[in-house]
Structures are given as structure tokens and as C-alpha cells.
Design a protein around this motif. Sequence first.
Motif, PDB file in Angstrom:
ATOM      1  N   ARG A   1       0.760  -1.140  -0.202  1.00 41.75           N
ATOM      2  CA  ARG A   1       0.152  -0.308   0.137  1.00 41.75           C
ATOM      3  C   ARG A   1       1.171   1.195  -0.192  1.00 41.75           C
ATOM      4  O   ARG A   1       2.067   1.626   0.795  1.00 41.75           O
TER       5      ARG A   1
ATOM      6  N   CYS B   1     -11.302  -2.896  -7.328  1.00 37.95           N
ATOM      7  CA  CYS B   1     -10.383  -2.293  -6.377  1.00 37.95           C
ATOM      8  C   CYS B   1     -10.492  -0.552  -5.900  1.00 37.95           C
ATOM      9  O   CYS B   1      -9.454   0.247  -6.935  1.00 37.95           O
TER      10      CYS B   1
ATOM     11  N   ASP C   1      -9.541   1.753  -4.238  1.00 34.93           N
ATOM     12  CA  ASP C   1      -8.856   2.331  -2.891  1.00 34.93           C
ATOM     13  C   ASP C   1      -7.503   2.794  -3.635  1.00 34.93           C
ATOM     14  O   ASP C   1      -6.832   1.609  -4.277  1.00 34.93           O
TER      15      ASP C   1
ATOM     16  N   ASP D   1      -3.972   1.136  -2.879  1.00 35.84           N
ATOM     17  CA  ASP D   1      -3.927  -0.302  -2.488  1.00 35.84           C
ATOM     18  C   ASP D   1      -2.540  -0.365  -3.958  1.00 35.84           C
ATOM     19  O   ASP D   1      -3.551  -0.081  -5.333  1.00 35.84           O
TER      20      ASP D   1
ATOM     21  N   ALA E   1      -2.511  -1.640   7.023  1.00 35.60           N
ATOM     22  CA  ALA E   1      -4.084  -1.447   6.601  1.00 35.60           C
ATOM     23  C   ALA E   1      -4.377  -1.183   8.267  1.00 35.60           C
ATOM     24  O   ALA E   1      -3.918  -0.612   8.706  1.00 35.60           O
TER      25      ALA E   1
ATOM     26  N   TYR F   1      -5.578  -8.385   4.509  1.00 35.43           N
ATOM     27  CA  TYR F   1      -4.870  -7.931   4.125  1.00 35.43           C
ATOM     28  C   TYR F   1      -3.315  -9.080   4.837  1.00 35.43           C
ATOM     29  O   TYR F   1      -2.719  -8.842   4.115  1.00 35.43           O
TER      30      TYR F   1
END
Length: 586
Positions: free
Chosen positions: A176, A258, A260, A263, A427, A435
Motif C-alpha cells: 500500500r 479495487c 482504494d 492499494d 491496513a 491483508y
Amino acid sequence: MVRRLMMDVCRVLLAAVALFGFRSNLVNSKEWWANGNYYQIYPRSFQDSDGDGIGDLNGVTQKLQYLKEIGFTGVWLSPIFKSPMVDFGYDISDFYAIHPEYGTMEDFKALVARAKQVGIRIILDFVPNHTSDECEWFVKSVNREPGYEDFYVWSNGTVDANGNRQPPSNWLSAFRYSAWQWNDKRQQYYLHQFSIQQADLNYRNPLVVSKMKEVMRYWLDTGISGFRIDALPFMFEKEPYANGSYPDEPVIDNVSVCPDPDDECHLKHIYTQDQPESIEMVYQWRELVEQYRKEKGGESIVLLTEAYTSLDNLMLYYGDGQRNGSMVPFNFYFMRNLKNDSTAPQIVDYIQQWMTHMPTGVQANWVLGNHDNSRYSTRLGVQRADLFTIMLQTLPGNAVTYNGEELAMTDGKVSWKHTVDPQGCNANRFNYESYSRDPCRTPYQWDATKNSGFSSAAHTWLPVASNYRTNNALAQLRAPKSHLQLFMKLIRLRQMRSLQDGALKIKAIGNDIIIYSREAAGDDMFVIVLNLGGNEQSLNINQYFDMGSKAEVITSSMQSGYHDGVIIDPSKYVAEPYVGVVLVKL
């Protein structure tokens, strides 16, 4: 406890030897690694010999005879090198030293010597993509010492319309957030495709290539039998523009998959992964180990490679027709596609895709778990764990087992408070379980004593899974029928010529039944029937494979009503729910 385990192992093995009284012959492969069974040990969680709550090398040494009696060909160890342990060994600060929590170089040499005595090959995890930011090489690169200026991927970055410094591209870390980190001392960004403390090496620098080859030769001199090579798709990145910036990667087409933006799955990794130079480097390493063998003598040196990539790329890791690559490019195509709701036709297609795409002269391999993925007993259903174990051990080629899979260990429960995996820690307390890799890394379950026999410590580095009192190695060795006993019988069975060299003929029947045969000319025919579904189904096996009027049950899932040695009529076979069975034609 070790003595008790070994006595029970011997009892089960004697029963297994007596079981195989049919005409099949054992086969000795030309190369030791072919048709092998490879066992991944996550050293931190395998066996703690000194009571500090962390597994170590002496703990592995204590268990080598146990692993040999089960039947493993080789053992590969997740990283044991000196490390700050930000990513538990995958952030290496010294490629030439053993991490003190795991022991000393003398401990490692003792492990290799003991492995040779019992006949198990030791394979080390080679982590070439990056180093710890505490590595001497990185410190020298930060200081721009001669020869190390471009040892890592550095960039000035860019300046936005407001005059603010910005990273050189939108690239994202696998853990991330931005893959670029500013270094105040050097006044540049460095690339890290994993944690901030894991700086990416610059493989476009010949000195880096040379240094890492020196590392390989050093460990080969200790007597190991090969390497498992980590994170290969990340080794090379797109070259920078003339101004030192890098191209942005495009956002995925379906952002809802996805959403985010922090991410890594939010982007298409067309510039940071699967560059052709990464595969070329594997060919160079294959040439290195072959040259090493030519110079030093001895048996062949195996390369196992990790790459989450396309099927076509995985095939290139074997070789390109002119040059050889990995002997065992891990079959993550199979592992990633196989889901809890996968149908029989889908699974058969995944198997056939691998078999038909392989170059000539190489071997298939099958893997369903490792330290980065939920255990397959959890992922695919504990009631079907034996079924998938049977599949792995009866398909052609090499099989790879993550420690604990032979026991059908399931993921442990690790609270937010006890989470240590950087992927989970990046996370938050509400989504960390999506995760974190900690649940598949919980300590090995040896017996029903304190901490499952893994450690005498008051606390272990990760909590032991709660079911260890009923699901452990000692209990399974003593039970009339168990996951471990099935596993041992299957490894013994794999030595038969039909399962070493026999052709694979495989079919799907409806959505739930997979049936396939393995048979070498002049040898026994084995037929494997797997029922993925929750309902029993009657079928005439002779409609698919001619087994005649009688077949013997060699082994089956633990919950099966078919007992080993029972004679059945193949034309009236009943496939039990969630059960796999291995039959031999009489």
C-alpha cells in the motif's frame, strides 16, 4: 516427544510399505529433484529449540528425520539471513550472515550436515529484488560512495505547479501507498516495491548483478542444493525518462474491483512488473548453477522460482527454447485460480492449460499454499483438504507443500493487537484480516502440550491456533486414519512408475466430479476420483477408463467409508461427498 513421533512414523511407514503389494515398481529418477516433494519451512514458526518463542535452525535440525520419514525430497527455508525483521526476513541487511534469532553459521552448517546424513536437500530462499535500508550497500548508496551511486533505483522526483516536490511517478507498493520514499541525506527518492525499509536494487547496474551472483556462490559453497528465488516479477522496472522521472501506471479498467487509490491493485503494473529482463536474469542464474556444478562436481542444483504472473510468463521461466531457466516455476496459475466454488470443468481446464503450455523436456509442478496465502484447508474447505492433497500428490511432476498442510492445518486467529505482518499493519483494525498473512504463519502443531510442542516460552511470536489439541502431528500419527497418514501413503505411492512417468488422462463429469488416470506402459493403472460436491454420485468408471470388474482402494480421504485394501466394482462406484479416492486396476 521427538522419539514418540519417530516411533509412530515408523509404524505408519511399515503399514504403507505392506499396502503396496501390486506389481508397480519404484522408480529412481535421473535427477534428484524430478518428481520431487518439496517442503517449505517457515523457520520462525516451525520449532523453537531455545525457548524464546521463535522457531530457529536447531529446531529445524531436530525435525529433519521426521520430515525424511514422511518422504520429502527437499526442504526450502524462508529467509534466515540477518534482518531487522520488518518483513520477517525478506528485508535482508546482510546476505552473508545468519539472523541471530535463528542461530549461528555453525548452527546452519550443522543443519546442512544433518540433512545430508538423513538424505534431505536444503534449499535456501534467495531474495534478490531488494535489501533492508540497514544493509551496508544501501548506506553506501545513500552516501554516494564510488561504485554504489546507482546501486538502488534513485530519482529526483518531479515538481508540481505549486513548486512542491512530488514522487517521480504514481507507482504503488505491494504493501500500500507510494512505492517511492524520500531520503533526506541523499536528497532523492528511492524505489521500494514492498515496505519502506525494503529498497529495490537496480539490476540495470552490472555491479548489482555481479554482487548477487557472489551471494549465490557463497551459499552454494556451504553445501545447499539450490534456491527458491523470491518476487521475480518486481526485479526490473521501466527505464526512466531523460529527466529522471518515470511513467505513471494506468488505473485498472474496472475501478469498482479495487477502488482504494492507495492499494496496489488499483493500478495496472505495466512498468513495475513482468519486464522481460527479469526472466533473462533467471536464465543467467541457471547458467551460474550449471557452471558451478561443472566446476565443483556433485549433483544438480535446483532453482524454484516465485512469480505471480500470467501463464505465458510462467512458461518463459522454464526457458525460451534456447536457454534454460527454473526447474520449478511455482504453479501459481493453478493456486490463484482455484477457488472454493471452482467447478470440476474449471479445475480440469486449469490443469490441462499448464500441461499443454509447458515446453518440452520440463516437469509440471503443483502448489496450493505458502506463507503468503491462506491455508488451503481454510480457503478450499477443511472437509475437502484430503481431496486436494490427493490431487496434488497424484498429478504429474513436482509437488510443493507448505509446512502444516500435511496435517490439514487451518488458518489461526490473530487479533489486531497481535498482528505483526506489515501488510496487515498497513491496513486498520477493521480490515486488517483481508491483508494480514499472519493467520497462515501460526506455529506448527506438533502435539497437545503447551504451545502445541512448538515452544516452551510463555508467549510465542504469533499465537498458536486454537485447535492444536485435537489437530497435531502426534495425534494424527496415532489415529487409525488421519490427514498425515494419508499424506505419507500418497508420497510412497508417488514412487511408483505409473505415477512417476505415466500419462495423465483427465475428465470432468458434471460440475463436481474429476476423474483421471495415471498409467505407464506395462505397469498398473491408477484412477483417481474426486467429488468436489456435497452429494454422493454413482458412476460407472468403466465408461471413462477401463478398470474391468475389480479395483482396489489404495487410499482415500479421512472421512471416506472406503477402507484401504477394499475391492470394489468400478462399474458401480459411489463417489462420496467431498471425498477423493485412489484406485488401482486389478
